[in-house]
Design an enzyme around this catalytic site. Structure first.
Site, PDB file in Angstrom:
ATOM      1  N   ARG A 160       0.815  -1.229  -0.152  1.00 57.76           N
ATOM      2  CA  ARG A 160      -0.027   0.213  -0.036  1.00 57.76           C
ATOM      3  C   ARG A 160       0.971   1.143   0.168  1.00 57.76           C
ATOM      4  O   ARG A 160       0.185   2.378   0.974  1.00 57.76           O
ATOM      5  CB  ARG A 160      -0.998   0.014   1.421  1.00 57.76           C
ATOM      6  N   SER A 239     -11.543   0.068   2.537  1.00 58.62           N
ATOM      7  CA  SER A 239     -10.229  -0.745   4.104  1.00 58.62           C
ATOM      8  C   SER A 239     -10.402   1.083   4.397  1.00 58.62           C
ATOM      9  O   SER A 239      -9.080   1.907   3.824  1.00 58.62           O
ATOM     10  CB  SER A 239      -9.120  -1.313   3.535  1.00 58.62           C
ATOM     11  N   GLU A 343      -5.029   4.028   5.862  1.00 56.08           N
ATOM     12  CA  GLU A 343      -5.801   3.709   4.350  1.00 56.08           C
ATOM     13  C   GLU A 343      -5.384   5.798   3.607  1.00 56.08           C
ATOM     14  O   GLU A 343      -4.867   6.158   3.198  1.00 56.08           O
ATOM     15  CB  GLU A 343      -6.176   2.782   3.862  1.00 56.08           C
TER      16      GLU A 343
END
Length: 351
Positions: A160, A239, A343
């Site tokens: 990520r 998420s 995130e």
């Protein structure tokens, strides 16, 4: 280029949250993108780049600067080489590659947002990450004042994360190139156990491309991860927290906290993440800390379908969302000694 002033940003995000931008510019060509960026930089104006808005949390006060919405288009296939303009809708691009019989991104079906955002986050799901297929990213380098081509290796991909995320004010992605696989209409080998189970095969096997894509879409929809204007469980950024990656000492301390809280028989999720590092599940942490599906009583709540998604139930403000996120972070830290990291990109706000 289209230009508006005091333009609402909430409709441009999947959370449907946030105040207005002082100025909103919509660019439909690479040249317009570069022009808008250069203009903002020359005048010292703060710049916010928006693609699909699926990874943004914009503060209630909005953005005092220029918001640049990238609405470029371009889908090109040359054999197994795919080039996408940054403004292409990612989920539609995945569907087109599947119809063309090419494997490599089929398990990334249904992910909201634009193609230009995929290398920034190193978007991944169900055993695939874009880093495994991206060969080159064409971007405008705001420091050099020039358009540059970065190889996949130069993008600095990790979980990520990427060179673009590490230095968010430097690059504006214009185009992304991928190298896909012609496997005779079959998918890439399935890596994710849940996907393999749903398809009734073993991990490492291939299945027909469309079957893989449809299965992933069903799995995502069951977790509220496919956009639906009528379903508030999808008014989210997917998420909200990344899965924590812990070194050996931190993971040992974490396991001890799990034992103390949940008993000797409970084993937390653990996945190899490089030498001396282990990844665990943010969703598991949230659930075991007491924040179950549907948690919350206000206009911002945890999704009723997935504990990793924080959602706007229709009337939330960004502050409502952040209050819930802070509560979850504090609760997980208190329970397990692990600090969750958001995130989505925060604009004018923070946890």
């Amino acid at each position: 280029m289209q230009e508006r002033h005091d333009a609402p940003l909430a409709p441009l995000t999947t959370f449907r949250l946030g105040g207005p931008a002082r100025r909103l510019v919509t660019a439909t060509t690479d040249a317009e993108v570069v022009e808008a960026v250069r203009e903002a930089d020359a005048s010292g104006t703060p710049l916010l780049v928006i693609g699909g808005g699926s990874n943004l949390v914009v503060g209630d006060k909005g953005f005092e600067g220029t918001a640049l919405r990238i609405a470029t288009s371009g889908f090109s296939l040359d054999g197994t080489t795919l080039e996408l303009a940054a403004g292409e809708v990612w989920s539609e691009a995945v569907a087109r590659t599947v119809r063309a019989g090419l494997a490599g991104i089929e398990c990334l079906a249904g992910i909201p947002g634009s193609a230009g955002a995929t290398p920034i986050q190193n978007v991944g799901a169900y055993g695939q990450e874009v880093s495994s297929t991206i060969t080159e990213v064409i971007a405008y380098d705001r420091v050099a004042g020039a358009t540059v081509a970065l190889s996949g290796e130069e993008c600095g991909f990790s979980y990520r994360h990427s060179r673009f995320k590490a230095d968010p004010d430097r690059y504006v992605v214009l185009r992304v190139r991928f190298e896909l696989e012609d496997a005779g209409g079959m998918s890439a080998p399935l890596k994710y156990p849940e996907t393999a189970r749903a398809l009734g095969v073993e991990a490492g096997e291939r299945v027909p491309l469309e079957q893989a894509r449809e299965t992933v879409l069903k799995l995502r929809a069951g977790k509220g991860m496919v956009l639906d204007a009528e379903d508030h469980d999808t008014w989210s950024a997917g998420s909200f927290f990344t899965n924590p990656i812990l070194d050996d000492a931190a993971f040992a301390a974490f396991r001890e906290r799990v034992r103390e809280r949940l008993g000797d028989e409970v084993t937390p999720p653990a996945y190899p993440a490089g030498e001396g590092r282990t990844k665990t599940s943010a969703a598991w942490l949230i659930d075991k800390a007491g924040f179950t599906k549907g948690y919350g009583s206000g206009p911002a709540r945890i999704s009723t379908k997935h504990t990793l998604a924080l959602t706007n139930r229709g009337s939330a403000t960004t502050e409502d969302l952040l209050a819930l996120a802070r509560e979850v972070v504090a609760g997980v830290r208190e329970a397990f000694g692990v600090t969750l990291v958001n995130e989505p990109v925060m604009v004018g706000v923070g946890l």
